[in-house]
Design an enzyme around this catalytic site. Structure first.
Site, PDB file in Angstrom:
ATOM      1  CB  CYS A 380     -36.043 -16.723  -5.364  1.00  0.00           C
ATOM      2  SG  CYS A 380     -37.027 -16.633  -6.814  1.00  0.00           S
ATOM      3  CG  HIS A 517     -36.294 -21.347  -5.639  1.00  0.00           C
ATOM      4  ND1 HIS A 517     -36.789 -20.747  -4.247  1.00  0.00           N
ATOM      5  CD2 HIS A 517     -36.854 -20.808  -6.277  1.00  0.00           C
ATOM      6  CE1 HIS A 517     -37.647 -19.953  -4.410  1.00  0.00           C
ATOM      7  NE2 HIS A 517     -37.635 -19.679  -5.763  1.00  0.00           N
ATOM      8  CD  GLU A 519     -35.190 -23.471  -1.931  1.00  0.00           C
ATOM      9  OE1 GLU A 519     -33.946 -22.722  -2.025  1.00  0.00           O
ATOM     10  OE2 GLU A 519     -36.160 -22.534  -1.702  1.00  0.00           O
TER      11      GLU A 519
HETATM   12  N1  GLN Z   1     -42.031 -12.720  -6.600  1.00  0.00           N
HETATM   13  C1  GLN Z   1     -40.445 -13.006  -7.258  1.00  0.00           C
HETATM   14  C2  GLN Z   1     -40.652 -12.994  -9.027  1.00  0.00           C
HETATM   15  O1  GLN Z   1     -41.710 -13.407  -9.365  1.00  0.00           O
HETATM   16  C3  GLN Z   1     -39.911 -13.588  -6.433  1.00  0.00           C
HETATM   17  C4  GLN Z   1     -40.281 -15.223  -6.494  1.00  0.00           C
HETATM   18  C5  GLN Z   1     -39.680 -16.105  -5.739  1.00  0.00           C
HETATM   19  O2  GLN Z   1     -38.935 -15.992  -4.656  1.00  0.00           O
HETATM   20  N2  GLN Z   1     -39.728 -17.302  -6.123  1.00  0.00           N
HETATM   21  O3  GLN Z   1     -39.887 -12.826  -9.515  1.00  0.00           O
END
Ligand code: GLN
Length: 544
Positions: A380, A517, A519
């Site tokens: 992410c 994600h 995970e």
């Molecule tokens: N801050 C980033 C976004 O909002 C990444 C968010 C995250 O890593 N979950 O896109």
């Protein structure tokens, strides 16, 4: 079979591992061939934990349907096959929100809306909503007995027994039996008081799970049983263990699952715990080990990376190796450059995150991984920053950044997409910098198509995957051309090809960033393919 209900409460203090206890009981019920569902009640007033700070709350776990939930749901999914959605986590805020909305619609016309029965009825309805075709529903009540906040939930589960019949309900209370060094013995008084508190509310626990660091003697168990009014074979030791995956086995050795099915008057097949035995055998006898540097902002707070830590351990299980996690503070890298933590690492991982702090340190760590050919996994925010690093240092796009951190960057390689298709609501969403913070992220499972020649395809071995998201910003399609020209590979995209989901660097031992994600979907018995491959690459890097 009629659905049975297990309720798990906690006493004395928090952090006794109620979530793990509930998950392990879920695993034990499944090992007997029963189908289950799991529910977590959280007594706080936030509607969900989505807007809460990781320092306060730890990780926000995301389900397939895009619910932002308590991290205990992560344990439930890692230990059981229960399908979890927004129905499986409920807060005081959500209950009140529903009741107040009904009141405004006129549903209670003429009546005074009260905690009993309106709030408690709504709580009970939440439990009953899950009964569809499962044998057992395990409900964990967050907080500690004695808190003001959890009272309506406890009152609701007290009433529940009368509603569905006493042969269908089992109350399990988790307490602490501390060893007091000066006295040279364990003390049962906190447990006695906690059960007294529970009985004052009207709940007589059927089973006591006593958290201790050693097994309780029969005499101590008899004493607890006498003072707490439970049968003497209903007091169980929840002993501290080395690996959390031992808990189902330890509970089973104590006879906990046998007692639960006896209380609930259920006939089941003999438990088959071979999966858990195999996991524990692997956890305890690794043939090798690797060190992974996790570069982030909340390095002192392991709870905010719960699923990530577990997924890395699972990746280790798939490679027969122990994964040592080295948390590296990205602000420290900003101050002093990549230090020991980075140079010692066999692999570098940048997890998801929000906010400006430490961002440049993370970019520095990514640069190190790319230039020194250290296996790299960006998740992410980690993927977004890998794109910025590549744009700046390889593609020559000076000051490239995510618009989240530099709204005036000449090269917003990561930006707010003004329009995007919300797969779950089946609508086109619009947003800008002014949009509300709660519930405006891309949340939940989205499909992704993989490119054949890629690390991603090699890991998943299929063309279409589904992974969970929780972010606001996206890869800016304007930069596809300049970045791929300079060697970056886009190996995963949304079915309509609008959203970039995975990027890789081909000329590198293993360098992959994903917008989702992974995970959240890793299981100890089914390690996630990307974590498996990342750990494998790190192990190879170490042996080189
Ligand atoms: N801050 C980033 C976004 O909002 C990444 C968010 C995250 O890593 N979950 O896109």
């Amino acid at each position: 079979m009629k659905t049975k209900f297990i309720f798990i409460t906690g006493g004395v203090l928090s952090s006794l591992g109620k979530g793990l206890a509930a998950s392990s009981i879920g695993a034990l019920m499944e090992s007997r061939g029963l189908t289950i569902s799991m529910l977590k009640f959280d007594p706080y007033i936030n509607v969900d934990p989505g807007t809460m700070n990781p320092f306060q709350h730890g990780e926000v776990f995301v389900t397939d349907d895009g619910a932002e939930t308590d991290l205990d749901l992560g344990h439930y999914e890692r230990y059981t096959h229960a399908k979890l959605s927004q129905k499986n986590n409920c807060t005081t805020g959500k209950i009140y929100h529903t009741v107040i909305t009904k009141e405004r619609q006129g549903d209670y016309l003429g009546g005074t809306v009260q905690v009993i029965p309106h709030i408690t009825d709504e709580i009970k309805r939440t439990i009953l909503e899950l009964t569809d075709s499962v044998d057992v529903i395990i409900t964990e009540v967050g907080g500690t007995v004695g808190d003001i906040e959890s009272l309506p939930f406890l009152e609701a589960i007290r009433q529940f027994k009368g509603d569905v019949g006493k042969e269908n309900v089992c109350y399990i209370h988790l307490t602490l039996v501390p060893y007091i060094k000066a006295a040279g013995e364990v003390k049962t008084k906190p447990t006695q008081h906690s059960v007294k508190e529970l009985r004052e509310i009207g709940i007589q626990p059927d089973i006591l799970l006593c958290r201790t660091d050693s097994f309780l003697s029969p005499e101590i168990k008899a004493k607890i049983a006498l003072f707490c009014n439970v049968e003497h074979d209903s007091v169980f030791t929840a002993k501290d263990v080395e690996s959390i995956y031992e808990v189902p086995l330890v509970f089973h050795q104590e006879g906990l699952d046998e007692k639960i099915v006896e209380i609930l008057n259920m006939w089941t097949k003999a438990p088959d715990l071979s999966v858990w035995e195999e996991i524990c055998r692997k956890v305890k006898n690794p043939t090798d080990e690797v060190t992974i540097a996790v570069v982030g902002k909340y390095v002192n707070l392991r709870d905010s990376y719960k699923s990530l830590n577990e997924a890395l351990i699972h990746g280790g299980l798939a490679n027969d190796c122990r994964v040592n996690l080295d948390y590296v503070d990205s602000e420290e890298i900003e101050r002093n450059g990549p230090g020991d933590g980075i140079s010692r690492a066999d692999g570098i991982l940048i997890p998801g995150g929000f906010g400006q702090r430490g961002v440049e340190g993370k970019i520095e760590a990514i640069r190190h991984a790319r230039e020194h050919r250290v296996p790299f996994f960006g998740i992410c925010l980690g993927m977004q920053l890998a794109v910025a690093e590549y744009a700046r240092n390889v593609a020559g796009l000076e000051h490239a950044h995510s618009a989240e951190f530099d709204p005036d960057t000449p090269h917003p390689v990561i930006y707010l997409m003004k329009e995007w298709v919300n797969y779950h609501k089946k609508i086109v969403e619009r947003r800008d910098e002014e949009s509300a913070k709660g519930g405006t992220m891309r949340l939940g499972a989205y499909p992704c198509h993989l490119v054949r020649e890629s690390l991603a395809y090699d890991a998943y071995k299929k063309k279409v995957i589904s992974e969970r998201h929780r972010h606001r910003y996206e890869f800016n399609n304007r930069y596809r051309e300049p970045l791929t020209q300079k060697g970056m590979r886009i190996s995963g995209v949304s079915p309509d090809n609008e959203l970039v989901e995975i990027i890789e660097i081909p000329d590198h031992p293993w360098f992959l960033g994903c917008q989702f994600h992974p995970e959240f979907q890793s299981r100890p018995w089914e390690p996630h393919p990307l974590f498996r491959e990342f750990v494998r690459a790190s192990l190879e890097a170490k042996r080189r």
